[in-house]
Scaffold this motif. Sequence first.
Motif, PDB file in Angstrom:
ATOM      1  N   ASN A 187      28.881   2.406 -30.224  1.00 15.53           N
ATOM      2  CA  ASN A 187      29.672   3.631 -30.354  1.00 15.53           C
ATOM      3  C   ASN A 187      31.172   3.334 -30.400  1.00 15.53           C
ATOM      4  N   ILE A 188      31.501   2.233 -31.062  1.00 18.74           N
ATOM      5  CA  ILE A 188      32.904   1.893 -31.341  1.00 18.74           C
ATOM      6  C   ILE A 188      33.114   2.041 -32.848  1.00 18.74           C
ATOM      7  N   ARG A 189      33.997   2.944 -33.226  1.00 24.44           N
ATOM      8  CA  ARG A 189      34.288   3.188 -34.639  1.00 24.44           C
ATOM      9  C   ARG A 189      35.480   2.351 -35.081  1.00 24.44           C
ATOM     10  N   VAL A 190      35.430   1.863 -36.318  1.00 28.42           N
ATOM     11  CA  VAL A 190      36.514   1.036 -36.864  1.00 28.42           C
ATOM     12  C   VAL A 190      36.856   1.551 -38.254  1.00 28.42           C
ATOM     13  N   ASN A 191      38.096   1.961 -38.439  1.00 30.25           N
ATOM     14  CA  ASN A 191      38.565   2.466 -39.733  1.00 30.25           C
ATOM     15  C   ASN A 191      39.914   1.838 -40.080  1.00 30.25           C
ATOM     16  N   ALA A 192      40.266   1.932 -41.344  1.00 27.16           N
ATOM     17  CA  ALA A 192      41.556   1.403 -41.799  1.00 27.16           C
ATOM     18  C   ALA A 192      42.325   2.477 -42.561  1.00 27.16           C
ATOM     19  N   ILE A 193      43.629   2.446 -42.393  1.00 27.49           N
ATOM     20  CA  ILE A 193      44.517   3.321 -43.166  1.00 27.49           C
ATOM     21  C   ILE A 193      45.295   2.457 -44.150  1.00 27.49           C
ATOM     22  N   LEU A 194      45.403   2.957 -45.372  1.00 29.15           N
ATOM     23  CA  LEU A 194      46.159   2.276 -46.420  1.00 29.15           C
ATOM     24  C   LEU A 194      47.412   3.088 -46.726  1.00 29.15           C
ATOM     25  N   PRO A 195      48.513   2.839 -46.004  1.00 34.02           N
ATOM     26  CA  PRO A 195      49.752   3.564 -46.320  1.00 34.02           C
ATOM     27  C   PRO A 195      50.299   3.117 -47.673  1.00 34.02           C
ATOM     28  N   GLY A 196      50.982   4.049 -48.318  1.00 33.37           N
ATOM     29  CA  GLY A 196      51.715   3.703 -49.525  1.00 33.37           C
ATOM     30  C   GLY A 196      53.140   3.320 -49.147  1.00 33.37           C
ATOM     31  N   PHE A 197      54.112   3.872 -49.870  1.00 28.58           N
ATOM     32  CA  PHE A 197      55.513   3.536 -49.589  1.00 28.58           C
ATOM     33  C   PHE A 197      56.052   4.511 -48.543  1.00 28.58           C
ATOM     34  N   ILE A 198      56.120   4.022 -47.326  1.00 30.65           N
ATOM     35  CA  ILE A 198      56.509   4.820 -46.171  1.00 30.65           C
ATOM     36  C   ILE A 198      57.912   4.420 -45.762  1.00 30.65           C
ATOM     37  N   ASP A 199      58.688   5.385 -45.318  1.00 29.36           N
ATOM     38  CA  ASP A 199      60.092   5.147 -44.962  1.00 29.36           C
ATOM     39  C   ASP A 199      60.185   4.410 -43.620  1.00 29.36           C
ATOM     40  N   THR A 200      59.974   3.102 -43.669  1.00 30.63           N
ATOM     41  CA  THR A 200      60.012   2.238 -42.485  1.00 30.63           C
ATOM     42  C   THR A 200      61.028   1.123 -42.696  1.00 30.63           C
ATOM     43  N   PRO A 201      61.373   0.379 -41.632  1.00 32.52           N
ATOM     44  CA  PRO A 201      62.284  -0.761 -41.794  1.00 32.52           C
ATOM     45  C   PRO A 201      61.804  -1.759 -42.846  1.00 32.52           C
ATOM     46  N   MET A 202      60.480  -1.911 -42.984  1.00 30.93           N
ATOM     47  CA  MET A 202      59.926  -2.846 -43.963  1.00 30.93           C
ATOM     48  C   MET A 202      60.287  -2.421 -45.385  1.00 30.93           C
ATOM     49  N   VAL A 203      60.196  -1.121 -45.671  1.00 28.73           N
ATOM     50  CA  VAL A 203      60.491  -0.615 -47.018  1.00 28.73           C
ATOM     51  C   VAL A 203      61.994  -0.620 -47.295  1.00 28.73           C
ATOM     52  N   LYS A 204      62.784  -0.515 -46.227  1.00 24.79           N
ATOM     53  CA  LYS A 204      64.246  -0.514 -46.403  1.00 24.79           C
ATOM     54  C   LYS A 204      64.760  -1.830 -46.999  1.00 24.79           C
ATOM     55  N   THR A 205      63.968  -2.902 -46.928  1.00 22.76           N
ATOM     56  CA  THR A 205      64.392  -4.190 -47.492  1.00 22.76           C
ATOM     57  C   THR A 205      64.139  -4.263 -48.998  1.00 22.76           C
ATOM     58  N   VAL A 206      63.416  -3.286 -49.541  1.00 24.10           N
ATOM     59  CA  VAL A 206      63.112  -3.276 -50.980  1.00 24.10           C
ATOM     60  C   VAL A 206      64.375  -2.908 -51.763  1.00 24.10           C
ATOM     61  N   PRO A 207      64.713  -3.670 -52.808  1.00 19.38           N
ATOM     62  CA  PRO A 207      65.902  -3.349 -53.611  1.00 19.38           C
ATOM     63  C   PRO A 207      65.850  -1.929 -54.162  1.00 19.38           C
ATOM     64  N   GLU A 208      67.005  -1.287 -54.257  1.00 17.20           N
ATOM     65  CA  GLU A 208      67.083   0.123 -54.651  1.00 17.20           C
ATOM     66  C   GLU A 208      66.457   0.365 -56.022  1.00 17.20           C
ATOM     67  N   LYS A 209      66.688  -0.552 -56.953  1.00 13.78           N
ATOM     68  CA  LYS A 209      66.152  -0.374 -58.312  1.00 13.78           C
ATOM     69  C   LYS A 209      64.618  -0.392 -58.298  1.00 13.78           C
ATOM     70  N   VAL A 210      64.052  -1.267 -57.470  1.00 15.98           N
ATOM     71  CA  VAL A 210      62.586  -1.347 -57.343  1.00 15.98           C
ATOM     72  C   VAL A 210      62.052  -0.067 -56.701  1.00 15.98           C
ATOM     73  N   LYS A 211      62.791   0.421 -55.693  1.00 12.88           N
ATOM     74  CA  LYS A 211      62.376   1.640 -54.994  1.00 12.88           C
ATOM     75  C   LYS A 211      62.354   2.837 -55.955  1.00 12.88           C
ATOM     76  N   GLU A 212      63.367   2.923 -56.819  1.00 17.06           N
ATOM     77  CA  GLU A 212      63.432   4.020 -57.790  1.00 17.06           C
ATOM     78  C   GLU A 212      62.237   3.989 -58.731  1.00 17.06           C
ATOM     79  N   GLY A 213      61.853   2.777 -59.142  1.00 12.74           N
ATOM     80  CA  GLY A 213      60.696   2.621 -60.016  1.00 12.74           C
ATOM     81  C   GLY A 213      59.410   3.052 -59.327  1.00 12.74           C
TER      82      GLY A 213
END
Length: 255
Positions: A187-213
Motif C-alpha cells: 500500500n505504498i503508491r509511487v508516481n512521477a510528475i513531469l514539470p515543463g518550464f517552471i519559473d525556478t532558479p534552474m530555468v533562470k539560467t536559460v538564455p533569454e533567447k532560448v526562453k522566448e523560443g
Amino acid sequence: MVAGIVSGRLALVTGAGSGIGRAACQVLSREGATVIAADKDYESAVETIKKHTALASGSNAVGDHCAFELDVSNTKSILDLFTKLQRQYKAPPTIIINSAGITRDNWLLKLSEDDFNSVHDVNLKGTFLIMQTFAKALTEASLPGSIVNISSIVGKYGNMGQTNYSASKAGVIGMTKSAAKELGKFNIRVNAILPGFIDTPMVKTVPEKVKEGMLKLIPLGRLGDPTEVAEMITFLSSDKSSYITGTTVEVTGGF
C-alpha cells in the motif's frame, strides 16, 4: 477550521531549499502535513521552514516542521537523516517527495564524464536511495505511503544540451513505474510528475533567447509557477489519489 487533505501526515521533501521543493513544503504544510525540508544547502532549507511553511515563525523548527542538511547522492547522509527523523518523530514519513535535482548542461560532444555522472548521482541515484531507504522503513512499520518523484518533460521528449539531464529524468520515470509494481502490495503508491518550464532558479539560467523560443511552444503562453506543480504533488500525496500509482502527470501548460 477545515482539515487539509494531508492533515496529520509527516512529509519529507528533498531539494526543499528552492523552486518546486520549496513550493511543495508550502502547499503540503498548508494542507496540514508536518514538513521535513531537506536540502544540501541547509540555510535554504531553514529559510523554507521559517518563511514558506504554514505557521512560519522565527525558529528552525516551526511547530513540528524542521529543516535538515541532506546530500541525496550520499548514502551516509541519507542514513544520518533517517536516524535523526526516527529520533525526533518516532515514525518514518509517509509522504516522500523526491525534488532534489541539478543540471550540468552542455552539448553531447562537449559534455564531460564528470558532469554526466554528477547529474545522475543526484537526479537518478539520489531518488533511488531515498525511495529505497524510506520505503523499507514504511514496510517495516506496516505503514501506507505515497512517494512522488519529480522527473521532467525533457525526460520524455529530450532537449538539446541536456543529454545527461534528460537521461536521468527518463530513468526516474522507469524507476517510478517499476517501484510502483513492487511496492503496491505494501500500500505504498509511487508516481512521477513531469514539470515543463517552471519559473525556478534552474530555468533562470536559460538564455533569454532560448526562453522566448520555448514560450512559443507552450499553449498557455507562460512559464509555470512552482506552486502549480506543488498542488499536484499534494494531490498525489493525499487519499484523493488513492487509486493512482505507477503513473506520470505532465504539468507543462500544454508543452
